[in-house]
Motif scaffolding. Structure first.
Motif, short mmCIF file in Angstrom:
data_model
loop_
_atom_site.label_atom_id
_atom_site.label_comp_id
_atom_site.label_asym_id
_atom_site.label_seq_id
_atom_site.Cartn_x
_atom_site.Cartn_y
_atom_site.Cartn_z
N PRO A 75 0.75 -1.33 0.00
CA PRO A 75 0.05 0.04 0.12
C PRO A 75 0.96 1.29 -0.03
O PRO A 75 0.60 2.34 -0.67
CB PRO A 75 -0.72 -0.15 1.43
N LEU A 113 2.32 1.90 -3.59
CA LEU A 113 1.19 2.09 -4.34
C LEU A 113 0.76 3.81 -4.28
O LEU A 113 0.65 4.38 -5.34
CB LEU A 113 -0.21 1.41 -4.11
N VAL A 114 0.81 4.01 -3.24
CA VAL A 114 0.63 5.49 -2.71
C VAL A 114 1.57 6.27 -3.22
O VAL A 114 1.48 7.37 -3.93
CB VAL A 114 0.36 5.94 -1.42
N ALA A 158 1.59 6.48 -7.23
CA ALA A 158 0.43 7.19 -7.38
C ALA A 158 0.77 8.72 -7.36
O ALA A 158 0.53 9.42 -8.27
CB ALA A 158 -0.95 7.08 -6.79
N LEU A 211 -4.56 4.80 -7.73
CA LEU A 211 -4.87 3.96 -6.40
C LEU A 211 -5.91 2.91 -6.34
O LEU A 211 -5.82 2.08 -5.64
CB LEU A 211 -5.29 5.30 -5.39
#
Length: 249
Positions: free
Chosen positions: A53, A56-57, A60, A185
């Motif tokens: 996570p 991913l942030v 993004a 996201l």
């Protein structure tokens, strides 16, 4: 409905158009360099661990910032498309001719390939490519890319193209960057949330891995065309065809 214009060679090879192609090449190059670089940086910092996570942030956000800046720096010259799907969506809406749009595509794809070659050279790392997560079918991947790219084009039309946008025009690059980041996201873990054939094709060329690359052409181009058709047909009708001097958002 918008009148799709084929265009003329003298318009597409005017000084203004040539400057627009160069602006698209440079802006796309910078966007891809940052976007692909963020993925390589994550792999380097985590020893190629699966994307979590936090990663991913981070990826993004990198794409959000890069889109915002690169759209802004090309805005007054080429419209800051950075993306064949955006160019197609604007062509469907009568905002750029098909011929000029084709040369935008060439500039965007070349910018992506050169950026991927350079980032791979300077980092000595393999170039990560877009692909489907386990359990996601090719049709599912196409649908994800259609919806995500439709959202992108809808945002482009609402904030940059619609003549009633008023002060929204000033935040258009921010809005465009934010929808890209939001889609990454939401859909990044499933299809990569490319929304951009050039973003996927450059890494595929440099890595030599074309597996499922067709998904990142069919999905985004379909979503982009639908965005132009629906927003243009439902909210901007009637259109005028593109004049001799093409307009950009």
């Amino acid at each position: 409905m918008a009148k799709i214009a084929l265009g003329r060679f003298d318009d597409s090879f005017s000084i203004t158009s040539l400057k627009a192609y160069l602006a698209e090449f440079i802006a796309t190059f910078l966007f891809i360099f940052a976007g692909v670089g963020s993925a390589i940086a994550y792999n380097e910092l985590t020893s190629d661990a699966p994307l979590d996570p936090t990663g991913l942030v981070a990826v993004a956000l990198a794409h959000t910032f890069a889109v915002f800046v690169c759209v802004s720096i090309a805005w007054n010259i080429s419209g800051g498309h950075l993306n064949p799907a955006v160019t197609l969506g604007l062509a469907v809406g009568g905002n750029i001719t098909l011929l000029t749009g084709f040369f935008y595509w060439i500039a965007q794809v070349l910018g992506s390939i050169v950026a991927c070659l350079l980032v791979s050279f300077v980092t000595s790392k393999s170039t990560p490519t877009h692909g489907l997560a386990a359990g996601v079918s090719p049709i599912g991947g196409v649908v994800i890319e259609i919806v995500a790219t439709f959202a992108l084009l809808y945002t482009v039309y609402a904030t940059a193209v619609d003549p009633r946008k008023g002060s929204l025009r000033t935040i258009a690059p921010i809005a465009i960057g934010l929808i890209v980041g939001a889609n990454i996201l939401a859909f990044g873990p499933f299809s990569g949330a490319s929304m951009n054939p050039a973003r996927s094709f450059g890494p595929a060329v440099v890595s030599g891995n074309y597996a499922d690359n067709w998904i990142y052409w069919v999905g985004p181009l379909t979503g982009g065309a639908l965005g132009g058709l629906i927003y243009g047909g439902a909210f901007l009708c009637p259109y005028n065809s593109v004049s001799a001097t093409e307009t950009h958002p």
